[in-house]
Motif scaffolding. Sequence first.
Motif, short mmCIF file in Angstrom:
data_model
loop_
_atom_site.label_atom_id
_atom_site.label_comp_id
_atom_site.label_asym_id
_atom_site.label_seq_id
_atom_site.Cartn_x
_atom_site.Cartn_y
_atom_site.Cartn_z
N ARG A 1 0.70 -1.13 -0.01
CA ARG A 1 -0.14 -0.12 0.07
C ARG A 1 0.82 1.30 0.09
O ARG A 1 1.60 1.53 0.86
N ALA B 1 -3.51 0.49 -2.50
CA ALA B 1 -3.11 -0.85 -2.17
C ALA B 1 -3.41 -1.63 -3.35
O ALA B 1 -3.94 -1.25 -4.42
N ALA C 1 -1.37 -3.46 5.48
CA ALA C 1 -2.25 -3.14 4.63
C ALA C 1 -3.34 -4.05 4.56
O ALA C 1 -4.65 -3.68 4.19
N CYS D 1 -7.18 -3.02 4.87
CA CYS D 1 -8.14 -3.16 3.56
C CYS D 1 -9.03 -3.96 3.80
O CYS D 1 -10.27 -3.84 3.13
#
Length: 349
Positions: free
Chosen positions: A117, A219, A243, A247
């Motif tokens: 990311r 990302a 990440a 995410c």
Amino acid sequence: MPIEDKNNNNSNQLKHIQIGGRKSKLAVVQSELVKQAIQTYYPEIDCSILALSTLGDKVQTQPLYTFGGKSLWTKELEILLIDQIDEFPKLDLIVHSLKDMPTHLPEEFELGCIFQREDPRDAIVMKKGSQFKKLSDLPSGSIVGTSSIRRSSQLIKNYPHLKFESVRGNIQTRLNKLDNPLNEYCCLILASAGLIRLGLGDRITSCLDDVYYAVGQGALGIEIKKNDQQIKQILKTIEDPIATICCLAERSLMRYLEGGCSVPLGVNSSFNPETSILNLKGVIVSPDGKISIEDEINKSIDISNDETLKRDCELVGIELGDLLKQKGAKEILDKIDMTRNINARPTEV
């Protein structure tokens, strides 16, 4: 987060990995990043890239929400995850900008890895030679080019003295439009990550810390055929652990709110590996900027194994979604007709 041994015997049996992605310059750069990462850990595996044009690449005049949204970026490539077609080879994985990757994938496929990311914030890019640095510096009535309802709704709320107009095309096309003296745009709003990956970070005038970014922004998401354990083990080595946590929670929130890339959902997330605390903030703003709903969650994430990690991230997104719904987020989303709403914006870059 547990990491599989990069020297796993299953990976040693694999001699070649076929990577797929879109044909845009940014997409190719992203595919190359994944290729380099794999070969850093597995130098014995040869990797090649198929860059494929898609319908979304070819249509630059009509907003994407009117003919399929983010699925345009995935369908043609997904077919090749199943089998070779004509001169096109069978793919082992597809590299996507995660923010363009649907939260609901066809049952044959899965998100195999979240990779690297970059800065997830939105960036302000002023016209060359401009004396201004921030949106608050711009004179009333200045035209700002943007490409998403998420950005425009928050910007209208935060900067009511400005005008926001849709702009399409890849990053370089947009920059050329901006710098054209005959063009009325004073600046563009673009994802910092794309500019940085293309070596255009010097065009970033400042970043929008007061604007929540898109789910998954910055990302890369790697899509694979479901239950391809050999590829999954290799991808485990290159994933971005922090990440992944952030995410997964962001995508859970979007999925729970039944949102897509063309709805005004913005997020901001962070994970502290020392305390295992995930902070997830979310905002829903009406397209006209008049109604804004936001809230946040702080939760401990069990990172002892992949299943508990995914479960906890999923629950964080759902819990924040419930808080936003209680404040009226669903009503805002339900009123947005993406095929007719003139304030809607196409998929963002």
